[in-house]
Design a protein around this motif. Sequence first.
Motif, mmCIF file in Angstrom:
data_model
loop_
_atom_site.group_PDB
_atom_site.id
_atom_site.type_symbol
_atom_site.label_atom_id
_atom_site.label_comp_id
_atom_site.label_asym_id
_atom_site.label_seq_id
_atom_site.Cartn_x
_atom_site.Cartn_y
_atom_site.Cartn_z
ATOM 1 N N SER A 128 0.825 -1.217 0.000
ATOM 2 C CA SER A 128 0.000 0.000 0.000
ATOM 3 C C SER A 128 0.854 1.259 0.000
ATOM 4 O O SER A 128 0.449 2.290 -0.545
ATOM 5 C CB SER A 128 -0.937 -0.002 1.214
ATOM 6 N N VAL B 204 -2.504 1.758 -5.835
ATOM 7 C CA VAL B 204 -3.472 1.192 -6.772
ATOM 8 C C VAL B 204 -3.463 -0.341 -6.706
ATOM 9 O O VAL B 204 -4.502 -0.992 -6.722
ATOM 10 C CB VAL B 204 -3.175 1.662 -8.213
ATOM 11 N N GLU C 1 -5.535 -2.234 -4.034
ATOM 12 C CA GLU C 1 -6.982 -2.383 -4.235
ATOM 13 C C GLU C 1 -7.310 -3.731 -4.865
ATOM 14 O O GLU C 1 -8.335 -4.341 -4.554
ATOM 15 C CB GLU C 1 -7.510 -1.240 -5.106
ATOM 16 N N GLU C 2 -6.456 -4.219 -5.755
ATOM 17 C CA GLU C 2 -6.681 -5.525 -6.372
ATOM 18 C C GLU C 2 -6.650 -6.644 -5.328
ATOM 19 O O GLU C 2 -7.370 -7.643 -5.456
ATOM 20 C CB GLU C 2 -5.624 -5.783 -7.439
ATOM 21 N N GLU D 28 -9.951 -6.132 -2.799
ATOM 22 C CA GLU D 28 -11.272 -6.244 -3.414
ATOM 23 C C GLU D 28 -11.606 -7.687 -3.779
ATOM 24 O O GLU D 28 -12.777 -8.056 -3.854
ATOM 25 C CB GLU D 28 -11.360 -5.349 -4.656
ATOM 26 N N SER E 53 -6.403 -13.189 -4.505
ATOM 27 C CA SER E 53 -5.207 -12.384 -4.238
ATOM 28 C C SER E 53 -3.956 -13.259 -4.172
ATOM 29 O O SER E 53 -3.931 -14.312 -3.525
ATOM 30 C CB SER E 53 -5.374 -11.636 -2.915
ATOM 31 N N CYS F 96 -9.452 -6.412 5.035
ATOM 32 C CA CYS F 96 -9.812 -5.728 3.783
ATOM 33 C C CYS F 96 -10.670 -4.497 4.050
ATOM 34 O O CYS F 96 -10.458 -3.443 3.432
ATOM 35 C CB CYS F 96 -10.543 -6.691 2.852
ATOM 36 N N ARG G 64 -9.503 -0.828 3.105
ATOM 37 C CA ARG G 64 -10.359 -0.124 2.155
ATOM 38 C C ARG G 64 -10.773 1.238 2.716
ATOM 39 O O ARG G 64 -10.822 2.244 1.992
ATOM 40 C CB ARG G 64 -11.597 -0.962 1.845
ATOM 41 N N SER H 159 -8.005 3.617 2.256
ATOM 42 C CA SER H 159 -7.852 4.061 0.865
ATOM 43 C C SER H 159 -8.933 5.052 0.466
ATOM 44 O O SER H 159 -8.778 5.779 -0.524
ATOM 45 C CB SER H 159 -7.890 2.849 -0.077
ATOM 46 N N MET H 160 -10.035 5.108 1.226
ATOM 47 C CA MET H 160 -11.119 6.049 0.939
ATOM 48 C C MET H 160 -10.953 7.341 1.751
ATOM 49 O O MET H 160 -11.901 8.111 1.900
ATOM 50 C CB MET H 160 -12.465 5.405 1.265
#
Length: 289
Positions: free
Chosen positions: A91, A96, A99-100, A103, A108, A128, A132, A135-136
């Motif tokens: 991270s 980017v 996120e893969e 999600e 993974s 997760c 997440r 990341s938001m």
Amino acid sequence: MIAIVGIVVVFVMVFGGYLAAGGTMGIILKALPFEMVMIGGAAAGAFILGNNIATIKGAGRDIARVFKGPKWSPDDYRDLLCLLFELIWLSRQNPVAIEEQIEAPNDSAIFSKYPKIQADHDVVDLICDTLRAASMNYDDPHQVEEVIDKRLEAQKHHALHTSHAVQVVADALPALGIVAAVLGIIKTMGAIAEPPEILGKMIGGALTGTFLGVFLAYGFVGPIAGRMRDIVEEDDHFFQLVREVLIANLHAHPANICIEVGRQNTPHHQRPDFSELETAMRDLKKNAA
């Protein structure tokens, strides 16, 4: 294995002491099947009456865990720290790419290195969801910490429900033993004209009910409920480790420091060795480079 040893010790000490004191097993063995049907059947019926299907099934699963022990081993704690290190390091290097991983954790490449952790949806979802949220830009450590605490509290409360249900049965068993004993006394009073040697055996059989209720409650069912509770507490440390590491990450500490925070908050008997963990993280960095 240790649970089986405990069961053997209970039987040997109770009945061995009884026999050593000159007692005989004849009256107990004759009354035992009938008393067990009354007490055990009433306890099972009350348990079914007082709980839903999910709790009943969960209790069976958690009782089996009493003999298997906690889910997570020291190796699993080391793997969890390595997993969190990889995710945090990725991270920081490539926001980017992370996120893969979060999600679609089932697909993974990082999560798949740790199949036992990947198979636990509660652990994976906690990791997760927290990453997440970061990341938001929902990255206030105190807000995230509060959300995680409430989540883990609710999860632990739910996990403890089965042990509470079994403990209720343990608390009821002595009273159910008295019920069986009273029925035995009623039967005895109906045969009051019999000679003393027959009445004595009938009274002894009735008292077997009281003995059995107390014996089952404090020798088996109560300790089992307590062990179920202890296992939930033990497994909760695994989730607390995730909490500590990810909150440290939100405070923008270096990845190695985040992992060390988690390592030091791991119970001592489950805690990975510092040098071993440091070597593992160094290898992960090399492989990712």
